[in-house]
Design a protein around this motif. Sequence first.
Motif, PDB file in Angstrom:
ATOM      1  N   ASN A 110       0.880  -1.179   0.000  1.00 15.97           N
ATOM      2  CA  ASN A 110       0.000   0.000   0.000  1.00 15.97           C
ATOM      3  C   ASN A 110       0.916   1.227   0.000  1.00 15.97           C
ATOM      4  OD1 ASN A 110      -2.426   1.550   0.230  1.00 15.97           O
ATOM      5  ND2 ASN A 110      -2.156   1.693   2.447  1.00 15.97           N
ATOM      6  N   LEU A 111       1.315   1.643  -1.195  1.00 12.27           N
ATOM      7  CA  LEU A 111       2.258   2.761  -1.301  1.00 12.27           C
ATOM      8  C   LEU A 111       1.500   4.061  -1.499  1.00 12.27           C
ATOM      9  CD1 LEU A 111       4.975   1.206  -3.668  1.00 12.27           C
ATOM     10  CD2 LEU A 111       4.902   1.202  -1.166  1.00 12.27           C
ATOM     11  N   ILE A 112       1.923   5.082  -0.783  1.00 15.57           N
ATOM     12  CA  ILE A 112       1.260   6.383  -0.868  1.00 15.57           C
ATOM     13  C   ILE A 112       2.313   7.461  -1.104  1.00 15.57           C
ATOM     14  CG2 ILE A 112      -0.205   8.074   0.331  1.00 15.57           C
ATOM     15  CD1 ILE A 112      -1.138   5.660   2.135  1.00 15.57           C
ATOM     16  N   ALA A 113       2.174   8.173  -2.226  1.00 17.30           N
ATOM     17  CA  ALA A 113       3.073   9.305  -2.474  1.00 17.30           C
ATOM     18  C   ALA A 113       2.266  10.558  -2.167  1.00 17.30           C
ATOM     19  CB  ALA A 113       3.536   9.308  -3.926  1.00 17.30           C
ATOM     20  N   SER A 114       2.516  11.151  -1.007  1.00 19.67           N
ATOM     21  CA  SER A 114       1.751  12.330  -0.617  1.00 19.67           C
ATOM     22  C   SER A 114       2.317  13.575  -1.283  1.00 19.67           C
ATOM     23  CB  SER A 114       1.791  12.492   0.898  1.00 19.67           C
ATOM     24  OG  SER A 114       1.185  13.720   1.229  1.00 19.67           O
ATOM     25  N   GLN A 115       1.401  14.441  -1.730  1.00 21.88           N
ATOM     26  CA  GLN A 115       1.839  15.686  -2.376  1.00 21.88           C
ATOM     27  C   GLN A 115       1.709  16.868  -1.436  1.00 21.88           C
ATOM     28  OE1 GLN A 115      -0.915  16.176  -5.563  1.00 21.88           O
ATOM     29  NE2 GLN A 115      -0.461  14.206  -6.505  1.00 21.88           N
ATOM     30  N   ILE A 116       1.431  16.603  -0.175  1.00 14.96           N
ATOM     31  CA  ILE A 116       1.115  17.692   0.762  1.00 14.96           C
ATOM     32  C   ILE A 116       2.163  18.810   0.729  1.00 14.96           C
ATOM     33  CG2 ILE A 116       0.986  18.234   3.242  1.00 14.96           C
ATOM     34  CD1 ILE A 116      -0.812  15.779   3.554  1.00 14.96           C
ATOM     35  N   ASP A 117       3.434  18.428   0.673  1.00 15.19           N
ATOM     36  CA  ASP A 117       4.480  19.451   0.675  1.00 15.19           C
ATOM     37  C   ASP A 117       4.418  20.369  -0.544  1.00 15.19           C
ATOM     38  OD1 ASP A 117       5.365  18.497   3.059  1.00 15.19           O
ATOM     39  OD2 ASP A 117       6.973  17.256   2.200  1.00 15.19           O
ATOM     40  N   ARG A 118       3.938  19.821  -1.666  1.00 15.66           N
ATOM     41  CA  ARG A 118       3.849  20.625  -2.890  1.00 15.66           C
ATOM     42  C   ARG A 118       2.701  21.625  -2.827  1.00 15.66           C
ATOM     43  NH1 ARG A 118       5.627  21.898  -6.437  1.00 15.66           N
ATOM     44  NH2 ARG A 118       5.205  20.871  -8.415  1.00 15.66           N
ATOM     45  N   HIS A 119       1.637  21.258  -2.083  1.00 18.36           N
ATOM     46  CA  HIS A 119       0.468  22.133  -2.010  1.00 18.36           C
ATOM     47  C   HIS A 119       0.529  23.115  -0.839  1.00 18.36           C
ATOM     48  CE1 HIS A 119      -1.602  19.856  -5.134  1.00 18.36           C
ATOM     49  NE2 HIS A 119      -1.252  18.741  -4.513  1.00 18.36           N
ATOM     50  N   ARG A 120       1.315  22.768   0.173  1.00 20.19           N
ATOM     51  CA  ARG A 120       1.329  23.557   1.406  1.00 20.19           C
ATOM     52  C   ARG A 120       1.586  25.048   1.184  1.00 20.19           C
ATOM     53  NH1 ARG A 120       4.242  20.296   5.132  1.00 20.19           N
ATOM     54  NH2 ARG A 120       2.305  19.346   5.791  1.00 20.19           N
ATOM     55  N   PRO A 121       2.528  25.419   0.291  1.00 23.53           N
ATOM     56  CA  PRO A 121       2.765  26.861   0.103  1.00 23.53           C
ATOM     57  C   PRO A 121       1.518  27.618  -0.346  1.00 23.53           C
ATOM     58  CG  PRO A 121       4.455  25.561  -1.018  1.00 23.53           C
ATOM     59  CD  PRO A 121       3.432  24.602  -0.513  1.00 23.53           C
ATOM     60  N   PHE A 122       0.536  26.898  -0.924  1.00 21.92           N
ATOM     61  CA  PHE A 122      -0.676  27.553  -1.425  1.00 21.92           C
ATOM     62  C   PHE A 122      -1.822  27.454  -0.420  1.00 21.92           C
ATOM     63  CE2 PHE A 122       1.885  25.880  -4.868  1.00 21.92           C
ATOM     64  CZ  PHE A 122       2.151  27.042  -5.595  1.00 21.92           C
ATOM     65  N   GLY A 123      -1.600  26.790   0.696  1.00 21.98           N
ATOM     66  CA  GLY A 123      -2.618  26.697   1.741  1.00 21.98           C
ATOM     67  C   GLY A 123      -3.772  25.770   1.403  1.00 21.98           C
ATOM     68  N   GLY A 124      -3.612  24.955   0.385  1.00 18.70           N
ATOM     69  CA  GLY A 124      -4.674  24.027   0.000  1.00 18.70           C
ATOM     70  C   GLY A 124      -4.269  23.305  -1.259  1.00 18.70           C
ATOM     71  N   VAL A 125      -5.108  22.371  -1.719  1.00 17.68           N
ATOM     72  CA  VAL A 125      -4.753  21.586  -2.904  1.00 17.68           C
ATOM     73  C   VAL A 125      -4.956  22.408  -4.175  1.00 17.68           C
ATOM     74  CG1 VAL A 125      -5.282  19.512  -4.238  1.00 17.68           C
ATOM     75  CG2 VAL A 125      -5.367  19.443  -1.738  1.00 17.68           C
ATOM     76  N   VAL A 126      -3.924  22.476  -5.005  1.00 19.63           N
ATOM     77  CA  VAL A 126      -4.020  23.146  -6.297  1.00 19.63           C
ATOM     78  C   VAL A 126      -4.257  22.050  -7.354  1.00 19.63           C
ATOM     79  CG1 VAL A 126      -2.858  24.655  -7.968  1.00 19.63           C
ATOM     80  CG2 VAL A 126      -2.394  24.906  -5.510  1.00 19.63           C
ATOM     81  N   PRO A 127      -5.451  22.004  -7.948  1.00 19.04           N
ATOM     82  CA  PRO A 127      -5.804  20.882  -8.839  1.00 19.04           C
ATOM     83  C   PRO A 127      -4.780  20.614  -9.941  1.00 19.04           C
ATOM     84  CG  PRO A 127      -7.740  22.207  -8.382  1.00 19.04           C
ATOM     85  CD  PRO A 127      -6.582  22.945  -7.773  1.00 19.04           C
ATOM     86  N   GLU A 128      -4.295  21.655 -10.572  1.00 17.12           N
ATOM     87  CA  GLU A 128      -3.360  21.482 -11.692  1.00 17.12           C
ATOM     88  C   GLU A 128      -2.055  20.812 -11.221  1.00 17.12           C
ATOM     89  OE1 GLU A 128      -3.886  21.819 -14.816  1.00 17.12           O
ATOM     90  OE2 GLU A 128      -1.797  21.430 -15.380  1.00 17.12           O
ATOM     91  N   ILE A 129      -1.585  21.227 -10.058  1.00 17.08           N
ATOM     92  CA  ILE A 129      -0.368  20.611  -9.504  1.00 17.08           C
ATOM     93  C   ILE A 129      -0.655  19.150  -9.176  1.00 17.08           C
ATOM     94  CG2 ILE A 129       1.245  20.610  -7.543  1.00 17.08           C
ATOM     95  CD1 ILE A 129       1.058  23.634  -7.472  1.00 17.08           C
ATOM     96  N   ALA A 130      -1.827  18.893  -8.614  1.00 20.22           N
ATOM     97  CA  ALA A 130      -2.180  17.517  -8.234  1.00 20.22           C
ATOM     98  C   ALA A 130      -2.127  16.602  -9.458  1.00 20.22           C
ATOM     99  CB  ALA A 130      -3.566  17.482  -7.600  1.00 20.22           C
ATOM    100  N   SER A 131      -2.736  17.019 -10.570  1.00 26.83           N
ATOM    101  CA  SER A 131      -2.751  16.173 -11.769  1.00 26.83           C
ATOM    102  C   SER A 131      -1.337  15.884 -12.232  1.00 26.83           C
ATOM    103  CB  SER A 131      -3.491  16.857 -12.925  1.00 26.83           C
ATOM    104  OG  SER A 131      -4.688  17.392 -12.465  1.00 26.83           O
ATOM    105  N   ARG A 132      -0.510  16.915 -12.274  1.00 26.54           N
ATOM    106  CA  ARG A 132       0.864  16.718 -12.773  1.00 26.54           C
ATOM    107  C   ARG A 132       1.668  15.797 -11.867  1.00 26.54           C
ATOM    108  NH1 ARG A 132       3.200  22.367 -13.997  1.00 26.54           N
ATOM    109  NH2 ARG A 132       1.192  23.281 -13.499  1.00 26.54           N
ATOM    110  N   GLU A 133       1.456  15.946 -10.561  1.00 25.81           N
ATOM    111  CA  GLU A 133       2.161  15.072  -9.614  1.00 25.81           C
ATOM    112  C   GLU A 133       1.725  13.615  -9.781  1.00 25.81           C
ATOM    113  OE1 GLU A 133       4.357  15.793  -6.657  1.00 25.81           O
ATOM    114  OE2 GLU A 133       4.876  17.347  -8.099  1.00 25.81           O
ATOM    115  N   HIS A 134       0.430  13.400  -9.976  1.00 24.93           N
ATOM    116  CA  HIS A 134      -0.057  12.020 -10.177  1.00 24.93           C
ATOM    117  C   HIS A 134       0.594  11.414 -11.415  1.00 24.93           C
ATOM    118  CE1 HIS A 134      -2.968  12.039  -6.988  1.00 24.93           C
ATOM    119  NE2 HIS A 134      -3.720  12.975  -7.526  1.00 24.93           N
ATOM    120  N   LEU A 135       0.636  12.227 -12.461  1.00 26.13           N
ATOM    121  CA  LEU A 135       1.207  11.782 -13.732  1.00 26.13           C
ATOM    122  C   LEU A 135       2.657  11.339 -13.547  1.00 26.13           C
ATOM    123  CD1 LEU A 135      -0.126  11.662 -16.445  1.00 26.13           C
ATOM    124  CD2 LEU A 135       0.637  13.974 -16.928  1.00 26.13           C
ATOM    125  N   GLU A 136       3.370  12.110 -12.763  1.00 25.35           N
ATOM    126  CA  GLU A 136       4.774  11.822 -12.543  1.00 25.35           C
ATOM    127  C   GLU A 136       4.989  10.583 -11.666  1.00 25.35           C
ATOM    128  OE1 GLU A 136       8.127  14.582 -10.614  1.00 25.35           O
ATOM    129  OE2 GLU A 136       6.805  15.561 -12.086  1.00 25.35           O
TER     130      GLU A 136
END
Length: 347
Positions: A26-52
Amino acid sequence: MILGIETSCDETSVALLERDGTVRSNLIASQIDRHRPFGGVVPEIASREHLEHLEPLIRRSLAGAGVALRDVELLAVTNGPGLIGALLVGVAAAQGLSYATGKRLIPVNHLEGHIFSPYLQRAGAAIPRPERFWSLVVSGGHSSIYEIETAGTARVRMLNRTRDDAAGEVFDKVAKVLGLPYPGGPEIERVSQGGRADAYDFSVARFKNDSADFSFSGLKSNAIRLARQLGLAGDVPAADARLLSDFAASFQRAVIDQLIGRLERLWMETATSARPAELGLAGGVAANTALRERITAWAEERRLVLRLPEKVFCTDNAAMIAFAAINKGDGAAEDARSIKAYSRSTL
Ligand code: KG4
Ligand code: ZN
Protein backbone atom coordinates in the motif's frame (compact mmCIF):
# COMPACT_ATOMS: atom_id res chain seq x y z
CA MET A 1 -4.41 -10.49 -6.31
CA ILE A 2 -6.13 -7.16 -6.89
CA LEU A 3 -4.26 -4.02 -7.88
CA GLY A 4 -5.86 -0.75 -6.74
CA ILE A 5 -5.16 2.79 -7.90
CA GLU A 6 -6.21 6.01 -6.11
CA THR A 7 -5.59 9.52 -7.48
CA SER A 8 -8.71 11.46 -6.51
CA CYS A 9 -7.03 14.25 -4.55
CA ASP A 10 -3.49 14.90 -3.35
CA GLU A 11 -2.26 11.37 -2.65
CA THR A 12 -1.05 9.06 -5.40
CA SER A 13 -1.52 5.55 -4.13
CA VAL A 14 -1.16 1.99 -5.44
CA ALA A 15 -1.98 -1.16 -3.50
CA LEU A 16 -1.95 -4.92 -3.95
CA LEU A 17 -4.45 -6.98 -1.98
CA GLU A 18 -5.19 -10.65 -1.79
CA ARG A 19 -8.78 -11.81 -2.14
CA ASP A 20 -9.18 -12.12 1.62
CA GLY A 21 -8.20 -8.47 2.04
CA THR A 22 -4.60 -9.09 3.08
CA VAL A 23 -2.66 -5.98 2.13
CA ARG A 24 0.54 -7.00 0.34
CA SER A 25 1.48 -3.45 -0.60
CA ASN A 26 0.00 0.00 0.00
CA LEU A 27 2.26 2.76 -1.30
CA ILE A 28 1.26 6.38 -0.87
CA ALA A 29 3.07 9.30 -2.47
CA SER A 30 1.75 12.33 -0.62
CA GLN A 31 1.84 15.69 -2.38
CA ILE A 32 1.12 17.69 0.76
CA ASP A 33 4.48 19.45 0.68
CA ARG A 34 3.85 20.62 -2.89
CA HIS A 35 0.47 22.13 -2.01
CA ARG A 36 1.33 23.56 1.41
CA PRO A 37 2.76 26.86 0.10
CA PHE A 38 -0.68 27.55 -1.43
CA GLY A 39 -2.62 26.70 1.74
CA GLY A 40 -4.67 24.03 0.00
CA VAL A 41 -4.75 21.59 -2.90
CA VAL A 42 -4.02 23.15 -6.30
CA PRO A 43 -5.80 20.88 -8.84
CA GLU A 44 -3.36 21.48 -11.69
CA ILE A 45 -0.37 20.61 -9.50
CA ALA A 46 -2.18 17.52 -8.23
CA SER A 47 -2.75 16.17 -11.77
CA ARG A 48 0.86 16.72 -12.77
CA GLU A 49 2.16 15.07 -9.61
CA HIS A 50 -0.06 12.02 -10.18
CA LEU A 51 1.21 11.78 -13.73
CA GLU A 52 4.77 11.82 -12.54
CA HIS A 53 4.41 9.39 -9.66
CA LEU A 54 1.79 6.85 -10.68
CA GLU A 55 3.74 4.62 -13.06
CA PRO A 56 6.87 4.34 -10.87
CA LEU A 57 4.59 3.61 -7.92
CA ILE A 58 2.88 0.74 -9.79
CA ARG A 59 6.30 -0.74 -10.60
CA ARG A 60 7.53 -0.35 -7.03
CA SER A 61 4.37 -1.84 -5.62
CA LEU A 62 4.67 -4.99 -7.78
CA ALA A 63 8.41 -5.32 -7.20
CA GLY A 64 8.10 -4.71 -3.45
CA ALA A 65 5.42 -7.37 -3.06
CA GLY A 66 7.27 -9.76 -5.39
CA VAL A 67 4.23 -9.97 -7.65
CA ALA A 68 4.33 -10.12 -11.46
CA LEU A 69 1.72 -8.14 -13.36
CA ARG A 70 0.46 -11.41 -14.91
CA ASP A 71 -0.41 -12.63 -11.41
CA VAL A 72 -2.74 -9.71 -10.87
CA GLU A 73 -6.25 -10.93 -11.40
CA LEU A 74 -8.31 -7.77 -11.17
CA LEU A 75 -7.77 -4.00 -11.38
CA ALA A 76 -9.61 -1.36 -9.34
CA VAL A 77 -9.53 2.40 -9.69
CA THR A 78 -11.22 5.38 -8.05
CA ASN A 79 -13.27 7.08 -10.76
CA GLY A 80 -15.00 9.66 -8.52
CA PRO A 81 -15.76 11.82 -6.71
CA GLY A 82 -12.72 14.06 -6.56
CA LEU A 83 -10.68 16.45 -8.66
CA ILE A 84 -11.49 15.60 -12.24
CA GLY A 85 -7.99 16.12 -13.64
CA ALA A 86 -6.49 14.08 -10.82
CA LEU A 87 -9.01 11.25 -11.26
CA LEU A 88 -8.39 11.12 -15.01
CA VAL A 89 -4.73 10.24 -14.44
CA GLY A 90 -5.64 7.16 -12.39
CA VAL A 91 -8.53 6.15 -14.63
CA ALA A 92 -6.44 6.44 -17.81
CA ALA A 93 -3.63 4.42 -16.25
CA ALA A 94 -6.04 1.70 -15.14
CA GLN A 95 -7.68 1.63 -18.56
CA GLY A 96 -4.25 1.31 -20.17
CA LEU A 97 -3.33 -1.58 -17.90
CA SER A 98 -6.63 -3.24 -18.61
CA TYR A 99 -6.28 -2.94 -22.43
CA ALA A 100 -2.69 -4.12 -22.34
CA THR A 101 -3.26 -7.15 -20.12
CA GLY A 102 -6.90 -8.04 -20.77
CA LYS A 103 -7.63 -7.88 -17.04
CA ARG A 104 -11.00 -6.77 -15.76
CA LEU A 105 -11.36 -3.34 -14.19
CA ILE A 106 -13.71 -2.35 -11.37
CA PRO A 107 -14.49 1.38 -11.00
CA VAL A 108 -14.78 2.35 -7.33
CA ASN A 109 -16.51 5.30 -5.70
CA HIS A 110 -13.98 6.92 -3.38
CA LEU A 111 -16.54 6.97 -0.53
CA GLU A 112 -17.10 3.23 -0.84
CA GLY A 113 -13.36 2.94 -0.36
CA HIS A 114 -13.56 4.89 2.91
CA ILE A 115 -16.67 2.99 4.05
CA PHE A 116 -14.97 -0.42 3.97
CA SER A 117 -11.58 0.82 5.27
CA PRO A 118 -12.25 0.04 8.98
CA TYR A 119 -12.33 -3.66 8.11
CA LEU A 120 -8.81 -3.66 6.68
CA GLN A 121 -5.92 -4.71 8.88
CA ARG A 122 -2.29 -3.78 8.56
CA ALA A 123 -1.37 -7.44 8.87
CA GLY A 124 -3.45 -10.38 7.80
CA ALA A 125 -6.87 -10.90 6.26
CA ALA A 126 -9.63 -8.31 6.55
CA ILE A 127 -12.07 -8.42 9.45
CA PRO A 128 -15.32 -10.15 8.38
CA ARG A 129 -18.04 -7.67 7.47
CA PRO A 130 -21.43 -8.05 9.18
CA GLU A 131 -24.58 -8.24 7.07
CA ARG A 132 -25.43 -4.68 7.98
CA PHE A 133 -23.37 -1.85 9.42
CA TRP A 134 -23.37 1.92 9.68
CA SER A 135 -20.49 4.07 8.59
CA LEU A 136 -19.65 7.63 9.58
CA VAL A 137 -17.48 9.02 6.79
CA VAL A 138 -15.71 12.24 7.73
CA SER A 139 -13.15 13.51 5.26
CA GLY A 140 -12.05 16.71 3.58
CA GLY A 141 -14.84 16.48 1.02
CA HIS A 142 -17.58 14.48 2.75
CA SER A 143 -19.47 14.05 5.99
CA SER A 144 -22.23 11.45 5.91
CA ILE A 145 -23.64 8.51 7.75
CA TYR A 146 -24.43 5.47 5.62
CA GLU A 147 -26.09 2.12 6.12
CA ILE A 148 -24.42 -0.73 4.26
CA GLU A 149 -25.96 -4.09 3.43
CA THR A 150 -23.25 -6.54 2.52
CA ALA A 151 -25.22 -9.61 1.44
CA GLY A 152 -24.54 -10.24 -2.28
CA THR A 153 -23.43 -7.04 -3.95
CA ALA A 154 -22.90 -4.40 -1.26
CA ARG A 155 -25.64 -1.79 -1.13
CA VAL A 156 -25.12 1.63 0.42
CA ARG A 157 -27.91 3.89 1.69
CA MET A 158 -27.26 7.44 2.80
CA LEU A 159 -28.81 8.26 6.20
CA ASN A 160 -27.67 11.87 6.36
CA ARG A 161 -25.27 14.25 4.65
CA THR A 162 -23.80 17.67 5.15
CA ARG A 163 -25.81 20.62 3.89
CA ASP A 164 -22.67 22.69 3.38
CA ASP A 165 -19.03 22.13 4.38
CA ALA A 166 -17.43 18.80 5.24
CA ALA A 167 -15.91 18.28 8.69
CA GLY A 168 -12.33 18.06 7.37
CA GLU A 169 -12.89 21.14 5.28
CA VAL A 170 -13.81 23.26 8.34
CA PHE A 171 -10.77 21.96 10.19
CA ASP A 172 -8.66 23.07 7.21
CA LYS A 173 -10.34 26.48 6.86
CA VAL A 174 -10.24 27.37 10.54
CA ALA A 175 -6.61 26.22 10.78
CA LYS A 176 -5.75 28.48 7.87
CA VAL A 177 -7.24 31.49 9.66
CA LEU A 178 -5.16 30.55 12.72
CA GLY A 179 -2.01 30.64 10.57
CA LEU A 180 -1.52 26.87 10.78
CA PRO A 181 -0.21 24.94 7.76
CA TYR A 182 -2.27 22.73 5.43
CA PRO A 183 -3.81 20.24 6.10
CA GLY A 184 -5.38 21.79 9.15
CA GLY A 185 -6.98 18.78 10.83
CA PRO A 186 -3.80 17.27 12.26
CA GLU A 187 -2.57 20.80 13.15
CA ILE A 188 -5.71 21.64 15.14
CA GLU A 189 -5.36 18.30 16.87
CA ARG A 190 -1.72 19.05 17.70
CA VAL A 191 -2.25 22.54 19.11
CA SER A 192 -5.35 21.44 21.03
CA GLN A 193 -3.24 19.15 23.23
CA GLY A 194 -3.69 20.23 26.83
CA GLY A 195 -6.28 22.84 25.85
CA ARG A 196 -9.62 23.24 27.65
CA ALA A 197 -12.35 21.85 25.38
CA ASP A 198 -14.99 23.82 27.31
CA ALA A 199 -13.23 27.19 27.12
CA TYR A 200 -15.41 28.51 24.29
CA ASP A 201 -18.89 27.77 23.13
CA PHE A 202 -19.62 27.56 19.42
CA SER A 203 -23.33 27.37 18.83
CA VAL A 204 -24.27 24.30 16.88
CA ALA A 205 -26.63 24.62 13.95
CA ARG A 206 -30.10 23.14 14.20
CA PHE A 207 -32.45 22.97 11.25
CA LYS A 208 -36.02 24.19 11.52
CA ASN A 209 -37.38 20.77 10.61
CA ASP A 210 -34.92 19.22 13.08
CA SER A 211 -33.18 17.27 10.34
CA ALA A 212 -30.38 14.86 11.16
CA ASP A 213 -28.20 16.41 8.44
CA PHE A 214 -24.86 17.94 9.32
CA SER A 215 -24.07 21.62 8.83
CA PHE A 216 -20.67 23.00 9.60
CA SER A 217 -20.62 26.40 7.92
CA GLY A 218 -22.24 28.22 10.87
CA LEU A 219 -19.72 26.69 13.21
CA LYS A 220 -16.92 27.68 10.85
CA SER A 221 -18.10 31.32 10.67
CA ASN A 222 -18.47 31.52 14.46
CA ALA A 223 -15.00 30.09 14.91
CA ILE A 224 -13.45 32.52 12.44
CA ARG A 225 -15.23 35.48 14.05
CA LEU A 226 -14.09 34.45 17.52
CA ALA A 227 -10.53 33.81 16.30
CA ARG A 228 -10.42 37.43 15.07
CA GLN A 229 -11.87 38.78 18.33
CA LEU A 230 -9.30 36.87 20.35
CA GLY A 231 -6.47 38.07 18.12
CA LEU A 232 -5.75 34.53 16.93
CA ALA A 233 -6.17 35.22 13.21
CA GLY A 234 -3.02 35.88 11.21
CA ASP A 235 -0.37 34.45 8.96
CA VAL A 236 1.56 32.91 11.81
CA PRO A 237 0.13 31.05 14.80
CA ALA A 238 -0.55 33.29 17.81
CA ALA A 239 2.21 33.63 20.38
CA ASP A 240 -0.27 32.99 23.18
CA ALA A 241 -0.05 29.20 23.06
CA ARG A 242 -2.55 28.76 25.90
CA LEU A 243 -5.24 30.80 24.16
CA LEU A 244 -4.65 29.02 20.87
CA SER A 245 -4.78 25.65 22.50
CA ASP A 246 -8.05 26.39 24.37
CA PHE A 247 -9.57 27.71 21.16
CA ALA A 248 -8.49 24.68 19.10
CA ALA A 249 -9.67 22.20 21.74
CA SER A 250 -13.06 23.92 21.97
CA PHE A 251 -13.47 24.07 18.21
CA GLN A 252 -12.54 20.41 17.85
CA ARG A 253 -15.05 19.51 20.54
CA ALA A 254 -17.81 21.46 18.75
CA VAL A 255 -17.21 19.50 15.52
CA ILE A 256 -17.20 16.20 17.42
CA ASP A 257 -20.33 17.20 19.39
CA GLN A 258 -22.19 17.61 16.16
CA LEU A 259 -20.94 14.35 14.64
CA ILE A 260 -21.94 12.38 17.73
CA GLY A 261 -25.17 14.35 18.19
CA ARG A 262 -26.45 13.48 14.73
CA LEU A 263 -25.35 9.88 15.10
CA GLU A 264 -27.32 9.67 18.35
CA ARG A 265 -30.34 11.20 16.66
CA LEU A 266 -30.35 8.67 13.83
CA TRP A 267 -29.84 5.91 16.37
CA MET A 268 -32.85 7.04 18.42
CA GLU A 269 -34.99 7.30 15.30
CA THR A 270 -34.18 3.74 14.31
CA ALA A 271 -36.27 0.88 15.68
CA THR A 272 -34.27 -1.44 17.91
CA SER A 273 -34.68 -4.33 15.46
CA ALA A 274 -33.38 -2.20 12.59
CA ARG A 275 -30.27 -1.00 14.39
CA PRO A 276 -26.94 -2.24 13.09
CA ALA A 277 -24.58 -4.38 15.16
CA GLU A 278 -21.51 -2.49 13.98
CA LEU A 279 -20.43 1.05 13.28
CA GLY A 280 -17.38 2.04 11.25
CA LEU A 281 -15.64 5.39 11.37
CA ALA A 282 -13.80 6.44 8.20
CA GLY A 283 -12.08 9.23 6.29
CA GLY A 284 -9.19 11.54 7.13
CA VAL A 285 -10.90 13.03 10.20
CA ALA A 286 -11.20 9.49 11.61
CA ALA A 287 -7.50 9.86 12.46
CA ASN A 288 -8.47 12.43 15.11
CA THR A 289 -7.78 11.03 18.57
CA ALA A 290 -10.46 13.04 20.39
CA LEU A 291 -13.08 11.85 17.90
CA ARG A 292 -11.91 8.25 18.24
CA GLU A 293 -12.21 8.46 22.02
CA ARG A 294 -15.64 10.08 22.03
CA ILE A 295 -17.11 7.69 19.49
CA THR A 296 -15.62 4.72 21.33
CA ALA A 297 -17.43 5.79 24.50
CA TRP A 298 -20.66 6.43 22.60
CA ALA A 299 -20.57 3.00 20.94
CA GLU A 300 -19.74 1.24 24.19
CA GLU A 301 -22.78 2.75 25.89
CA ARG A 302 -24.95 1.42 23.07
CA ARG A 303 -23.27 -1.99 23.02
CA LEU A 304 -22.36 -1.41 19.42
CA VAL A 305 -19.21 -2.92 17.92
CA LEU A 306 -17.06 -0.02 16.72
CA ARG A 307 -14.56 -0.46 13.90
CA LEU A 308 -11.88 2.19 13.88
CA PRO A 309 -9.60 2.18 10.85
CA GLU A 310 -5.87 2.00 11.41
CA LYS A 311 -4.47 5.48 10.85
CA VAL A 312 -2.82 4.56 7.51
CA PHE A 313 -6.25 3.60 6.19
CA CYS A 314 -7.99 6.81 7.36
CA THR A 315 -6.53 9.24 4.85
CA ASP A 316 -6.60 8.46 1.15
CA ASN A 317 -4.99 5.18 0.12
CA ALA A 318 -5.37 2.59 -2.62
CA ALA A 319 -5.73 -0.38 -0.27
CA MET A 320 -9.25 0.76 0.59
CA ILE A 321 -10.06 1.11 -3.12
CA ALA A 322 -8.94 -2.43 -3.96
CA PHE A 323 -10.82 -3.64 -0.87
CA ALA A 324 -14.04 -1.87 -1.89
CA ALA A 325 -13.71 -3.63 -5.28
CA ILE A 326 -13.46 -6.99 -3.48
CA ASN A 327 -16.61 -6.11 -1.52
CA LYS A 328 -18.45 -5.09 -4.67
CA GLY A 329 -17.59 -8.43 -6.24
CA ASP A 330 -16.20 -9.37 -9.66
CA GLY A 331 -19.58 -8.64 -11.21
CA ALA A 332 -18.86 -4.95 -10.72
CA ALA A 333 -16.15 -5.05 -13.42
CA GLU A 334 -16.97 -2.89 -16.41
CA ASP A 335 -15.72 -2.52 -19.94
CA ALA A 336 -12.59 -0.42 -19.36
CA ARG A 337 -13.41 1.79 -22.35
CA SER A 338 -16.74 2.86 -20.87
CA ILE A 339 -15.43 3.87 -17.44
CA LYS A 340 -15.64 7.61 -16.89
CA ALA A 341 -14.28 9.84 -14.17
CA TYR A 342 -16.77 12.11 -12.37
CA SER A 343 -16.12 14.92 -9.93
CA ARG A 344 -19.31 14.79 -7.85
CA SER A 345 -21.50 12.03 -6.58
CA THR A 346 -23.85 11.13 -3.84
CA LEU A 347 -23.69 7.53 -2.83
O1 KG4 B 1 -9.95 11.24 3.54
P1 KG4 B 1 -8.98 12.32 3.27
O2 KG4 B 1 -7.52 11.97 3.23
O3 KG4 B 1 -9.27 13.03 1.92
C1 KG4 B 1 -10.56 13.24 1.44
O4 KG4 B 1 -11.15 12.28 0.90
O5 KG4 B 1 -11.04 14.37 1.67
O6 KG4 B 1 -9.26 13.45 4.39
C2 KG4 B 1 -8.47 14.59 4.47
C3 KG4 B 1 -9.06 15.47 5.56
C4 KG4 B 1 -8.41 16.84 5.66
O7 KG4 B 1 -9.45 17.81 5.73
C5 KG4 B 1 -7.62 16.80 6.95
O8 KG4 B 1 -7.49 18.04 7.59
C6 KG4 B 1 -8.45 15.83 7.77
O9 KG4 B 1 -8.86 14.84 6.85
N1 KG4 B 1 -7.66 15.22 8.84
C7 KG4 B 1 -7.91 15.40 10.16
C8 KG4 B 1 -6.91 14.69 10.86
N2 KG4 B 1 -6.10 14.07 9.95
C9 KG4 B 1 -6.59 14.41 8.71
N3 KG4 B 1 -8.86 16.11 10.79
C10 KG4 B 1 -8.84 16.13 12.14
N4 KG4 B 1 -7.90 15.48 12.88
C11 KG4 B 1 -6.92 14.76 12.29
N5 KG4 B 1 -6.02 14.12 13.02
ZN1 ZN C 1 -10.79 10.47 0.95
